[in-house]
Design a protein around this motif. Structure first.
Motif: not given
Length: 366
Positions: A79, A86-87, A89-91, A93-94, A99, A122-123
């Motif tokens: 990043w 943020d973006a 981190l989202k990727d 975690l995915a 899930t 985020a969780l």
């Protein structure tokens, strides 16, 4: 990936399965160094290593990616300062595949609070704990390569300690003796981890700050020092005296030597850490100096100078093969002197093996 790191990652995933852990999140720390041989620059920019049962990867500032790539082949989710984490981190975690609505996650207790809050935000349903039963559990059981590194560090420390006591002369200061020890480490390819030199009454302070006190006749001398080489530290305390012995020195030294011997004899696989503390403490209490033993009996040693297991009166940690820790009882007599004897031991082949080769006998100077 380095075979050692591959093994550690597999061992971590096995522990995650045993502890029903969905995700381990580590910041720039000794935990990250242990798992990935990576110690990135730590500042306010979030850096995270995430490990799930099926994936491992890094959240990494873009400006650090090229340098970090020299140390790991795990994937990066970079990043830029202009975009924020943020973006990415989202990727990441995915990619971990976590899930569940309320995942069980482990957070590195040593990382910055704002890094941890990024993950928790985020969780939001996560059930979280720290690393004690996962990464910490693995780190407390040293492998053969770690044993070799710790042994070499301990033997070098023996020589550094001897150099410090050999430097004693009338009027020398604690700081000057510490400088001799620090210079010895540097000359032998090591770095100073810490060095505490205590003359006379200063030894009665368990965490004395080495200063300008000058050495005099009849002073007890306590040196607690450790260096780092090949990535692993040493830690040892020895005592002596300058000129004539202070009154009571031999009595206290003998009690402490018996306490160390008793604790080493008690340290075996399957024994709780509290039993080792008790073995040392009972010797001192029976000799009438229980109130003068002011601290726990020991702490683990590995990448960090202080890590698990901790040898305390209340610890229910069960000792196992490969655990490395200090045994360091002390008796502190305010206004007179304080003595402490410290060995680092490893539980190996069913007994506690001392890493140092230096005797615990009192060292005479002058």
């Amino acid at each position: 990936m380095n075979p050692t790191l591959t093994t550690r990652l597999a061992n971590l995933r096995a522990r995650m399965a045993q502890t029903n852990t969905d995700l381990v999140v580590l910041g720039p720390s000794s935990h990250m160094l242990y798992m990935a041989d990576l110690s990135p620059h730590g500042d306010e920019r979030p850096v995270l290593l995430m490990v799930s049962p099926t994936f491992a990867g890094f959240l990494m500032p873009a400006l650090n990616v090229d340098s970090a790539r020299q140390h790991t082949d795990l994937p990066f989710f970079p990043w830029a300062d202009a975009d924020g984490p943020d973006a990415a981190l989202k990727d990441l975690l995915a990619a971990t595949g976590v899930t569940r609505t309320a995942p069980s996650i482990v957070l590195d207790e040593t990382m910055r609070t704002d890094f941890a809050l990024l993950v928790l935000d985020a969780l939001p349903g996560a059930r979280r704990r720290f690393t004690q039963d996962t990464v910490g559990y693995l780190r407390s059981r040293k492998d053969d390569a770690e044993y070799d590194a710790l042994k070499k560090s301990a033997v070098l420390n023996d020589a550094a300690m001897a150099a410090g006591f050999a430097a004693l002369r009338p009027g020398i200061t604690e700081v000057e003796v510490a400088t001799v020890i620090r210079d010895f480490y540097k000359a032998n390819g090591a770095t100073t981890e810490f060095c505490s030199v205590c003359f006379g009454p200063n030894g009665a302070f368990p965490h004395h700050h080495t200063g300008d006190t000058r050495l005099m006749d009849r002073d007890a001398v306590l040196i607690d020092t450790g260096g780092r080489i090949h990535g692993y530290p040493s830690d040892m305390t020895r005592v002596g005296y300058f000129g004539s012995k202070p009154q009571g020195f031999d009595e206290i030294h003998a009690i402490l030597d018996r306490a160390v011997t008793a604790a080493i004899a008690a340290a075996k696989p399957g024994v709780p850490a509290s039993a080792v503390d008790k073995a040392a403490r009972d010797v001192i209490t029976e000799a009438g100096y229980g109130p003068n033993f002011l601290h726990r009996t020991g702490h683990g040693l590995g990448i960090d100078v202080h890590e698990t297991p901790y040898i305390t009166a209340t610890s229910n940690t069960v000792l196992e093969e490969g655990m490395v820790f200090s045994i360091e009882p002390g008796i502190y007599l305010q206004g007179r002197f304080g003595l402490r004897l410290e060995e680092i031991v490893i539980i190996r082949n069913g007994t506690a093996e001392i890493l140092s080769d230096m005797p615990r006998t009192a060292i005479s100077g002058g």
